[in-house]
Design an enzyme around this catalytic site. Sequence first.
Site, PDB file in Angstrom:
ATOM      1  N   PHE A 156       4.100 -42.642  44.233  1.00  0.00           N
ATOM      2  CA  PHE A 156       4.524 -41.606  45.022  1.00  0.00           C
ATOM      3  C   PHE A 156       4.204 -42.141  46.573  1.00  0.00           C
ATOM      4  CE2 PHE A 156      -0.076 -40.629  44.990  1.00  0.00           C
ATOM      5  CZ  PHE A 156      -0.170 -40.466  46.481  1.00  0.00           C
ATOM      6  N   LYS A 180      13.288 -45.870  38.287  1.00  0.00           N
ATOM      7  CA  LYS A 180      12.640 -44.383  38.334  1.00  0.00           C
ATOM      8  C   LYS A 180      11.587 -44.324  39.271  1.00  0.00           C
ATOM      9  CE  LYS A 180       9.215 -42.774  36.494  1.00  0.00           C
ATOM     10  NZ  LYS A 180       8.830 -41.785  37.526  1.00  0.00           N
ATOM     11  N   GLU A 183       8.070 -38.972  40.294  1.00  0.00           N
ATOM     12  CA  GLU A 183       8.709 -37.494  40.170  1.00  0.00           C
ATOM     13  C   GLU A 183       8.074 -36.665  41.363  1.00  0.00           C
ATOM     14  OE1 GLU A 183       6.272 -39.179  38.472  1.00  0.00           O
ATOM     15  OE2 GLU A 183       4.829 -37.862  37.172  1.00  0.00           O
ATOM     16  N   SER A 233      -0.790 -47.195  39.737  1.00  0.00           N
ATOM     17  CA  SER A 233      -2.338 -46.987  39.456  1.00  0.00           C
ATOM     18  C   SER A 233      -2.765 -47.970  38.278  1.00  0.00           C
ATOM     19  CB  SER A 233      -2.870 -45.671  38.945  1.00  0.00           C
ATOM     20  OG  SER A 233      -2.209 -45.262  38.018  1.00  0.00           O
ATOM     21  N   CYS A 288      -1.473 -48.604  49.119  1.00  0.00           N
ATOM     22  CA  CYS A 288      -2.315 -49.499  48.235  1.00  0.00           C
ATOM     23  C   CYS A 288      -3.223 -50.525  49.116  1.00  0.00           C
ATOM     24  CB  CYS A 288      -1.515 -50.261  47.491  1.00  0.00           C
ATOM     25  SG  CYS A 288      -0.236 -50.948  48.263  1.00  0.00           S
ATOM     26  N   GLU A 389     -11.044 -45.901  42.912  1.00  0.00           N
ATOM     27  CA  GLU A 389     -10.109 -45.901  43.963  1.00  0.00           C
ATOM     28  C   GLU A 389      -9.867 -44.208  44.126  1.00  0.00           C
ATOM     29  OE1 GLU A 389      -5.948 -46.735  43.055  1.00  0.00           O
ATOM     30  OE2 GLU A 389      -5.628 -47.582  44.853  1.00  0.00           O
TER      31      GLU A 389
END
Length: 513
Positions: A156, A180, A183, A233, A288, A389
């Site tokens: 995301f 993909k 979402e 992740s 990240c 994290e």
Amino acid sequence: MNKPAETFSLLPLWIGGGKVASQSARFGEVTNPATGEVIRRVPFANSADIGAAVAAAKLAFPAWSETPPLKRARIMMRYLQFLEKNREQLARLASEEHGKTLSDAAGSLQRGIEVVEFACGIPHLLKGEHAENVGAGVDCYSLKQPLGVCAGITPFNFPVMVPLWMFPVAIACGNTFVLKPSEKVPSASLRMAELFKEAGLPDGVFNVVQGDKEAVDAILHHPDIKAVSFVGSTPVAKYIYETCAKNGKRVQALGGAKNHAVVLPDADLEFTADALIGAAYGSAGERCMAISAVVAVGEAAEPLVAKLRDKAARLKVGPGHIEEVEMGPLVTRAHRDRVKGYIDLGEKEGAQLVLDGRGLKVSGHENGFYLGPSLFDHVTPQMAIYRDEIFGPVLVLLRARDFDEAIKLVNRNPHANGTAVFTRSGALARRFQHEIEVGMVGINVPIPVPMAFFSFGGWKNSLFGDLHVHGPEGVKFYTRTKTITGRWPEQTEKPWDPLINPRTNATTTERDE
Ligand code: NAD
């Protein structure tokens, strides 16, 4: 069969060069984190949708892979212009669904556009190697050929940039692609697909499906998908890597991070603190490559903590589209609450909370998913706020006696995406770059994201697979090497005529009669 999408209030999928409705009955809600409102619905594609997207990509592959790289590059060049013309719209879409500031969204879009610039050089990048006379009269040479249908699964936090790390390189190499996106931020990918079509990309070369684990699993198990690029992740990255390996697919799976900045006492602390504020709290810490742990060496600690606290406390938090705002909300309510839970936990673990972002209210946006910047001092490696994290605006500070202890601490962490050292000593910086076990290293640069013509990737739990994304390693990932060893002996007899059938010595025409 997928039906045309116009009659649906849900977002469409993009298959075979157009919008289609998902065949699935499941969907999710997309929120604007600045207001907390649901702004659109996103279908959760099922295996029939994935099958349709892969079939379209498979159908498009023969013609696209035979299209000369120079022609593919010309489409990339036109795509570059379309992306540039639509910069503002793409940045707005990313900011609206993610929450990041518009300037941050525009900056990450620029880094994505640079990958398209890199992909424009594909005729040169696809050149193989050639060695003459490896034996008497024998030459050896290699070709780089595309794999077929490739897939990308993205997180995301970079709705535009991370997809752009993948599909421009894969497609320029002659592959077709199924993306993909997350979402939580589904819209920018659909717009990028539309723009690619307008730039002249043939239908079916680039497809976008939406969805969650069901869509991902259908991708991982589809026999016609040859390679999967994943960013997300660590637990999901590991799952993607293992499942693809089991299914015989090429895979690169980039995972989570805990990026350390090591600050030596000789560093310019004003400059360092400014750099760390941007790196820790920019994009609400949802990067990240965010610096989420500072290792202050020796006497750097006290003055650094004071500067960080004062600067972080002054950050303007609010909706990402307002110009003076420096930090937006977190992506969802659930994620904001999870991050808040870590601040509660840090206090229980005994770390010293020198700045607490939990009480923040943004007037007029009470339902937005906001959290102010938080700073912990005296954190130890055993604490969960260091080990996990957090992926939010929470910076933890650990203290090391000396440089060696700092290097050991960083190297013990299972994540190894990025790191940075702040110092005025060239010798110590050089030791750091040599000894540190991390994929991307900054020297007085807090977020050392490699340019598009280098490759991006971490080590250890931050990347499962062998090759990093974009740059030269991206081209390696999306091509397979064929090596040819050939000789052309001098003809001593009458040359072979392909029209003569060797067994009957009759011409093909005579035999057919
Ligand atoms: P995520 O792992 O939850 O989701 C990533 C993608 O995987 C999404 O498309 C999602 O739909 C899908 N997914 C989620 N759960 C799944 C499951 N159980 N099975 C199959 N697919 C699943 O990650 P996120 O929350 O979207 O993104 C944040 C994470 O991504 C952070 O950990 C961050 O460090 C990481 N990240 C890493 C890099 C990098 O370069 N290493 C870059 C960006 C983000």
